[in-house]
Design an enzyme around this catalytic site. Structure first.
Site, PDB file in Angstrom:
ATOM      1  N   LYS A  11      31.478  38.596  37.893  1.00 39.82           N
ATOM      2  CA  LYS A  11      31.174  37.797  39.086  1.00 39.82           C
ATOM      3  C   LYS A  11      29.719  37.300  39.089  1.00 39.82           C
ATOM      4  O   LYS A  11      28.890  37.764  38.309  1.00 39.82           O
ATOM      5  CB  LYS A  11      31.469  38.638  40.338  1.00 39.82           C
ATOM      6  CG  LYS A  11      32.968  38.991  40.498  1.00 39.82           C
ATOM      7  CD  LYS A  11      33.219  39.738  41.806  1.00 39.82           C
ATOM      8  CE  LYS A  11      34.699  40.053  41.986  1.00 39.82           C
ATOM      9  NZ  LYS A  11      34.964  40.726  43.287  1.00 39.82           N
ATOM     10  N   TYR A  51      41.560  33.290  45.198  1.00 42.77           N
ATOM     11  CA  TYR A  51      41.590  34.382  46.165  1.00 42.77           C
ATOM     12  C   TYR A  51      42.487  34.061  47.364  1.00 42.77           C
ATOM     13  O   TYR A  51      42.326  34.642  48.432  1.00 42.77           O
ATOM     14  CB  TYR A  51      40.170  34.735  46.616  1.00 42.77           C
ATOM     15  CG  TYR A  51      39.464  35.723  45.700  1.00 42.77           C
ATOM     16  CD1 TYR A  51      40.009  36.983  45.458  1.00 42.77           C
ATOM     17  CD2 TYR A  51      38.250  35.424  45.088  1.00 42.77           C
ATOM     18  CE1 TYR A  51      39.372  37.911  44.631  1.00 42.77           C
ATOM     19  CE2 TYR A  51      37.609  36.342  44.256  1.00 42.77           C
ATOM     20  CZ  TYR A  51      38.181  37.581  44.036  1.00 42.77           C
ATOM     21  OH  TYR A  51      37.558  38.497  43.222  1.00 42.77           O
ATOM     22  N   ASN A 114      30.389  42.766  43.900  1.00 39.24           N
ATOM     23  CA  ASN A 114      30.755  44.002  43.194  1.00 39.24           C
ATOM     24  C   ASN A 114      31.063  43.784  41.709  1.00 39.24           C
ATOM     25  O   ASN A 114      31.848  44.507  41.118  1.00 39.24           O
ATOM     26  CB  ASN A 114      31.875  44.726  43.939  1.00 39.24           C
ATOM     27  CG  ASN A 114      33.141  43.903  44.052  1.00 39.24           C
ATOM     28  OD1 ASN A 114      33.207  42.801  43.523  1.00 39.24           O
ATOM     29  ND2 ASN A 114      34.152  44.438  44.712  1.00 39.24           N
ATOM     30  N   HIS A 117      35.972  41.480  38.820  1.00 39.35           N
ATOM     31  CA  HIS A 117      37.333  41.404  39.356  1.00 39.35           C
ATOM     32  C   HIS A 117      38.281  41.890  38.272  1.00 39.35           C
ATOM     33  O   HIS A 117      38.055  41.632  37.087  1.00 39.35           O
ATOM     34  CB  HIS A 117      37.705  39.960  39.721  1.00 39.35           C
ATOM     35  CG  HIS A 117      39.189  39.759  39.858  1.00 39.35           C
ATOM     36  ND1 HIS A 117      39.851  40.039  41.012  1.00 39.35           N
ATOM     37  CD2 HIS A 117      40.128  39.373  38.960  1.00 39.35           C
ATOM     38  CE1 HIS A 117      41.156  39.811  40.826  1.00 39.35           C
ATOM     39  NE2 HIS A 117      41.341  39.412  39.577  1.00 39.35           N
ATOM     40  N   GLU A 128      47.170  35.206  37.055  1.00 39.36           N
ATOM     41  CA  GLU A 128      45.714  34.999  37.010  1.00 39.36           C
ATOM     42  C   GLU A 128      45.256  34.550  35.620  1.00 39.36           C
ATOM     43  O   GLU A 128      44.336  33.736  35.500  1.00 39.36           O
ATOM     44  CB  GLU A 128      45.002  36.287  37.438  1.00 39.36           C
ATOM     45  CG  GLU A 128      45.241  36.602  38.910  1.00 39.36           C
ATOM     46  CD  GLU A 128      44.537  37.879  39.369  1.00 39.36           C
ATOM     47  OE1 GLU A 128      43.889  38.556  38.543  1.00 39.36           O
ATOM     48  OE2 GLU A 128      44.641  38.189  40.571  1.00 39.36           O
TER      49      GLU A 128
HETATM   50  P1  ATP Z   1      38.975  42.201  42.994  1.00 37.73           P
HETATM   51  O1  ATP Z   1      40.251  41.564  43.530  1.00 37.73           O
HETATM   52  O2  ATP Z   1      37.774  41.282  43.066  1.00 37.73           O
HETATM   53  O3  ATP Z   1      39.179  42.808  41.652  1.00 37.73           O
HETATM   54  P2  ATP Z   1      39.529  44.539  44.529  1.00 37.73           P
HETATM   55  O4  ATP Z   1      40.943  44.350  44.062  1.00 37.73           O
HETATM   56  O5  ATP Z   1      38.871  45.851  44.252  1.00 37.73           O
HETATM   57  O6  ATP Z   1      38.595  43.421  43.925  1.00 37.73           O
HETATM   58  P3  ATP Z   1      40.308  43.243  46.973  1.00 37.73           P
HETATM   59  O7  ATP Z   1      40.799  44.015  48.145  1.00 37.73           O
HETATM   60  O8  ATP Z   1      41.285  42.485  46.137  1.00 37.73           O
HETATM   61  O9  ATP Z   1      39.443  44.246  46.069  1.00 37.73           O
HETATM   62  O10 ATP Z   1      39.182  42.251  47.493  1.00 37.73           O
HETATM   63  C1  ATP Z   1      38.769  41.139  46.696  1.00 37.73           C
HETATM   64  C2  ATP Z   1      37.275  41.002  46.769  1.00 37.73           C
HETATM   65  O11 ATP Z   1      36.921  40.670  48.102  1.00 37.73           O
HETATM   66  C3  ATP Z   1      36.488  42.295  46.484  1.00 37.73           C
HETATM   67  O12 ATP Z   1      36.257  42.528  45.122  1.00 37.73           O
HETATM   68  C4  ATP Z   1      35.198  42.010  47.184  1.00 37.73           C
HETATM   69  O13 ATP Z   1      34.368  41.136  46.397  1.00 37.73           O
HETATM   70  C5  ATP Z   1      35.671  41.263  48.427  1.00 37.73           C
HETATM   71  N1  ATP Z   1      35.898  42.189  49.550  1.00 37.73           N
HETATM   72  C6  ATP Z   1      36.909  43.069  49.713  1.00 37.73           C
HETATM   73  N2  ATP Z   1      36.801  43.757  50.856  1.00 37.73           N
HETATM   74  C7  ATP Z   1      35.679  43.280  51.456  1.00 37.73           C
HETATM   75  C8  ATP Z   1      35.006  43.569  52.672  1.00 37.73           C
HETATM   76  N3  ATP Z   1      35.471  44.484  53.533  1.00 37.73           N
HETATM   77  N4  ATP Z   1      33.867  42.893  52.935  1.00 37.73           N
HETATM   78  C9  ATP Z   1      33.387  41.947  52.085  1.00 37.73           C
HETATM   79  N5  ATP Z   1      33.982  41.619  50.929  1.00 37.73           N
HETATM   80  C10 ATP Z   1      35.102  42.277  50.606  1.00 37.73           C
HETATM   81 MG    MG Z   2      41.974  42.507  44.207  1.00 34.43          MG
END
Ligand code: ATP
Ligand code: MG
Length: 140
Positions: A11, A51, A114, A117, A128
C-alpha cells in the site's frame, strides 16, 4: 494442502517509506513466490471498484483517499495455502493487534495505513488477480 495463488498489494504508506523490498523479503521468507508484480498509481474509480465490498462502511471514503495517495505494488503470490499463509504473515488489520514478526506489526502505521492487502479467500483471490493482471503477466 494445495498450491494456491493470492493477490497482494503493497500500500501507499509502504511505497512512500521505500519498504517494497523489505515487504517482499518477508513474503519470500514465508515461502511465498512473487510470480507477478507491478507498480501503479490507482485512480479514484479503480480504488473504489477494488474496495467496493466496503462501500457501505464508515471508513470507505478515507480508505479510498489513502489508496490513491501514492503508488501501490500489486503482486500475485503463489505457494502452499497461499491465501491463508499470506494473511498469517500480514498480521491483523489493526497493527496494535498484529502478532510480533508479522508485516503489519513491523511496518504498519495505523489500522488504515497498514502496509499490505491480501485476498481473504480463494474465490476473492481469483477476482482480485484478474482485476490487476492478465494471464500473460503471471509467470508461475
Ligand atoms: P485488506 O483487505 O486491505 O487486506 P483486511 O482484510 O485485514 O485488509 P478489511 O476489513 O478487508 O481488512 O479492511 C480493508 C482495509 O480497510 C484495511 O486493510 C484497512 O486499510 C481499512 N480499514 C479496515 N477497518 C478500518 C477501520 N476501522 N478504520 C479505518 N480503516 C479501516
Ligand atoms: Mg480485506
Amino acid at each position: 494442502m494445495a498450491t494456491e495463488r493470492t493477490l497482494s498489494i503493497i500500500k501507499p504508506d509502504a511505497t512512500r517509506r521505500n519498504l517494497t523490498g523489505k515487504v517482499n523479503a518477508c513474503l519470500e521468507a514465508a515461502g511465498l513466490r512473487i510470480i507477478a508484480q507491478k507498480r501503479l498509481w490507482l485512480t479514484q474509480a479503480q480504488a473504489e471498484a477494488f474496495y467496493g465490498v466496503h462501500r457501505e462502511r464508515g471508513f470507505f471514503r478515507d480508505l479510498v483517499t489513502f489508496m490513491v495517495s501514492g503508488p501501490v505494488v500489486a503482486q500475485v503470490l503463489e505457494g502452499e495455502n497461499a491465501v491463508a499463509s499470506n494473511r498469517e504473515i500480514m498480521g491483523a488489520t489493526n497493527p496494535a493487534n498484529a502478532a510480533p514478526g508479522t508485516i503489519r506489526a513491523q511496518f504498519a502505521e495505523s489500522i488504515e495505513a497498514n502496509t499490505v492487502h491480501g485476498s481473504d479467500s480463494a474465490e476473492n483471490a481469483a477476482v482480485e488477480i484478474a482485476f490487476f493482471f492478465s494471464g500473460l503477466e503471471i509467470v508461475g
